[in-house]
Design a protein around this motif. Structure first.
Motif, short mmCIF file in Angstrom:
data_model
loop_
_atom_site.label_atom_id
_atom_site.label_comp_id
_atom_site.label_asym_id
_atom_site.label_seq_id
_atom_site.Cartn_x
_atom_site.Cartn_y
_atom_site.Cartn_z
N GLU A 290 0.84 -1.22 0.00
CA GLU A 290 0.00 0.00 0.00
C GLU A 290 0.87 1.26 0.00
OE1 GLU A 290 -3.26 0.03 -0.56
OE2 GLU A 290 -3.02 -2.14 -0.75
N ILE A 291 1.94 1.23 0.78
CA ILE A 291 2.83 2.41 0.85
C ILE A 291 3.43 2.69 -0.53
CG2 ILE A 291 4.97 3.31 1.86
CD1 ILE A 291 4.20 1.61 4.40
N ARG A 292 3.81 1.64 -1.23
CA ARG A 292 4.40 1.83 -2.57
C ARG A 292 3.40 2.40 -3.56
NH1 ARG A 292 8.36 -3.43 -3.52
NH2 ARG A 292 9.89 -2.85 -1.92
N LYS A 293 2.12 2.11 -3.35
CA LYS A 293 1.11 2.69 -4.27
C LYS A 293 1.13 4.21 -4.18
CE LYS A 293 -2.19 -1.16 -4.02
NZ LYS A 293 -3.53 -1.55 -3.52
N VAL A 294 1.37 4.74 -2.98
CA VAL A 294 1.44 6.20 -2.83
C VAL A 294 2.80 6.71 -3.30
CG1 VAL A 294 1.36 8.13 -1.21
CG2 VAL A 294 -0.23 6.19 -0.95
N HIS A 295 3.86 6.05 -2.84
CA HIS A 295 5.22 6.46 -3.21
C HIS A 295 5.38 6.55 -4.73
CE1 HIS A 295 9.59 6.38 -3.61
NE2 HIS A 295 9.47 5.27 -4.30
N GLN A 296 4.83 5.57 -5.46
CA GLN A 296 5.05 5.54 -6.92
C GLN A 296 4.42 6.73 -7.63
OE1 GLN A 296 3.24 2.06 -8.66
NE2 GLN A 296 1.23 2.51 -7.80
N PHE A 297 3.34 7.27 -7.04
CA PHE A 297 2.70 8.40 -7.70
C PHE A 297 3.08 9.74 -7.07
CE2 PHE A 297 -0.57 5.09 -9.01
CZ PHE A 297 0.02 4.92 -10.26
N ALA A 298 3.65 9.70 -5.88
CA ALA A 298 4.15 10.95 -5.28
C ALA A 298 5.53 11.28 -5.86
CB ALA A 298 4.22 10.82 -3.77
N MET A 299 6.43 10.30 -5.85
CA MET A 299 7.82 10.55 -6.24
C MET A 299 8.29 9.67 -7.39
SD MET A 299 8.66 12.85 -4.22
CE MET A 299 10.30 12.97 -4.92
N PHE A 300 7.62 8.58 -7.61
CA PHE A 300 8.06 7.44 -8.42
C PHE A 300 9.31 6.81 -7.81
CE2 PHE A 300 10.31 5.13 -11.75
CZ PHE A 300 9.38 4.11 -11.87
N ALA A 301 10.40 7.57 -7.70
CA ALA A 301 11.63 6.99 -7.15
C ALA A 301 12.49 8.10 -6.56
CB ALA A 301 12.40 6.27 -8.26
N ALA A 302 13.43 7.69 -5.71
CA ALA A 302 14.39 8.66 -5.13
C ALA A 302 15.52 8.89 -6.14
CB ALA A 302 14.93 8.12 -3.82
N ASP A 303 16.38 9.88 -5.86
CA ASP A 303 17.48 10.25 -6.77
C ASP A 303 18.42 9.06 -7.01
OD1 ASP A 303 16.54 12.80 -6.91
OD2 ASP A 303 17.99 13.64 -5.51
N THR A 304 18.72 8.83 -8.28
CA THR A 304 19.50 7.64 -8.66
C THR A 304 20.98 7.70 -8.25
OG1 THR A 304 17.98 7.21 -10.46
CG2 THR A 304 20.15 6.15 -10.60
N PRO A 305 21.74 8.74 -8.63
CA PRO A 305 23.18 8.68 -8.31
C PRO A 305 23.44 8.63 -6.80
CG PRO A 305 22.61 10.72 -9.50
CD PRO A 305 21.37 9.91 -9.44
N MET A 306 22.59 9.31 -6.01
CA MET A 306 22.74 9.27 -4.56
C MET A 306 22.57 7.84 -4.05
SD MET A 306 21.99 12.37 -5.50
CE MET A 306 22.31 14.05 -5.07
N GLN A 307 21.65 7.11 -4.63
CA GLN A 307 21.43 5.73 -4.18
C GLN A 307 22.65 4.86 -4.49
OE1 GLN A 307 17.42 3.96 -4.50
NE2 GLN A 307 16.93 5.73 -5.80
N TYR A 308 23.29 5.10 -5.64
CA TYR A 308 24.53 4.36 -5.95
C TYR A 308 25.61 4.68 -4.92
CZ TYR A 308 23.18 2.32 -10.43
OH TYR A 308 22.60 1.55 -11.39
N GLY A 309 25.76 5.96 -4.64
CA GLY A 309 26.78 6.37 -3.67
C GLY A 309 26.52 5.76 -2.30
#
Ligand code: GLN
Length: 418
Positions: A290-309
């Motif tokens: 359920e949380i992902r249903k909101v997350h996907q339409f609020a942000m879709f995803a967090a910043d990519t390069p930061m996640q790699y770092g």
């Protein structure tokens, strides 16, 4: 000088719109009317102004005050974190990450939590990387709280909790905690639980008081929630900042609590990168879906390069395992430097914060006192009344020690002159 109450310093809508819709082609400008003022929406948060952190931040900048207000480090993060993140950018990782977060980072989080707290979250279904812990809280509340539900919160608390709940059309059921211990009155809480109680919002280590949950709190939570469908939303952004060798009581440590808990955490607080806005959520799969249903339409995803770092730096646990000692030294430095002041310091068992009573110095309200400190003594702190929805004033200020030692010394020097 007359000081405005802090809540009056913030922007308030000038004219209610009252939900009356105008035809888009209707002539709305009347003689003398200011066009920019022609549409004033009906506020969903009529009692909310600009957050205290922005108000104080601006005032502090205006008066060039030493800033002990916001829980944001003024020292750099590990250079290798910048290097790993920069490398990810150079390698072309500049597009969307998977919606739930980079898998390597979800795995790193799950591994850390399993090692520290003994609970195994499945990175595929039970870990989501969010665009800040705030987004994690917002997505969780939006996904799980319905109109008419009741959510228990403990005040003083971070100023975003109640508005997030009210935006769902739900009711905030708040309990006021009092200095110096800020202990939760569990018997009173038990008496206020109803079939509509949907969620209990917890925060340990606690902002602003620095209090931490103990064994008796965990026992009470188990007792109160057994056999109910109450969700525990646990804001654990200061999980690695617990002092004097104490244990962090993560909800994930206790299987009976973990099965109903959403744990929200922050890379910003842990790696000195609050501006990167990356956090994460842990929850059993059914809640996380359920949380992902909101997350996907609020942000879709967090910043990519930061996640790699972050996935790279998470391979070196000393960064987060050393954090408690790092901040304990800062807390102790501030306590030492304030030994000669007329402030009365309250104990801080964790977080970036310590509270101080100024009763021996002034009988001003805490908002007035904070403004006096900024304007006349060039040191910025936060009035604790900002963390109570009704502005309860215990004549306390919050000091942030997430600052370099020179700033802590300089701030303390000003406060010692009071
Ligand atoms: N959590 C931090 C604090 O309490 C900063 C929050 C903010 O500025 N939004 O100071």
């Amino acid at each position: 000088m007359h000081n405005m109450p802090i809540n009056r310093l913030s922007h308030k809508p000038r004219r209610p719109f009252n939900g009356v819709k105008r035809h888009p082609m209707a002539q709305t400008q009347q003689p003398g009317d200011d066009m920019t003022d022609s549409i004033t929406p009906r506020s969903k948060l009529p009692n909310v102004g600009t957050t205290i952190f922005t108000v104080i931040g601006q005032l502090a900048a205006e008066h060039r005050a030493i800033n002990l207000s916001q829980g944001a480090p003024n020292f750099p993060c590990a250079p290798e974190l910048i290097e790993h993140t920069h490398q990810a950018m150079r390698d072309g990782h500049n597009q969307y990450s998977p919606m739930a977060g980079l898998y390597a980072l979800r795995e790193a989080v799950a591994g850390k939590v399993a090692t520290l707290y003994g609970h195994h979250y499945d990175p595929e279904h039970e870990v989501t990387i969010t665009a800040s812990a705030s987004e994690g809280l917002f997505a969780s509340i939006t996904a799980l709280v319905h109109p008419g539900d009741e959510v228990i919160v403990f005040e003083p608390c971070f100023d975003s909790y109640a508005p997030m709940i009210e935006l769902q059309g739900a009711k905030v059921v708040s309990f006021k905690l009092a200095p110096p211990t800020f202990a939760i009155p569990w018997d009173e809480v038990a008496a206020r639980i109803t079939p509509r109680t949907r969620m209990i919002l917890l925060n340990s280590p606690h902002n602003p008081s620095g209090a931490v949950l103990g064994d008796e709190d965990i026992a009470a939570l188990k007792r109160l929630t057994a056999g109910t469908d109450i969700v525990l939303l646990s804001d654990e952004v200061y999980e690695h900042v617990v002092f004097d060798g104490a244990l962090h009581h993560s909800m994930s440590r206790y299987p009976e609590l973990a099965e109903r808990a959403v744990v929200v955490a922050s890379f910003g607080k842990t790696f000195h990168i609050t501006g990167w806005r990356v956090g994460y959520c842990l929850a059993p799969a059914a809640l996380m879906e359920e949380i992902r249903k909101v997350h996907q339409f609020a942000m879709f995803a967090a910043d990519t390069p930061m996640q790699y770092g972050l996935a790279r730096i998470m391979q070196t646990p000393s960064h987060y395992l050393g954090l408690a000692d790092f901040y304990q030294q800062k807390r102790d430095l501030l306590v030492d430097c304030l030994a000669g002041s007329r402030l009365t310091l309250l104990p801080s068992a964790g977080s970036f914060f310590m509270l101080a009573s100024y009763e021996k110095i002034s009988d001003q309200s805490d908002s007035d006192f904070v403004q006096t400190l900024i304007r006349e003594h060039q040191v910025a702190t936060i009035p604790v009344s900002a963390f109570y929805s009704d502005g309860t004033d215990h004549r306390l200020i919050r000091l942030s020690f997430a600052k370099d030692d020179a700033t802590l010394r300089a701030g303390a020097e000003s406060l010692c002159r009071l």
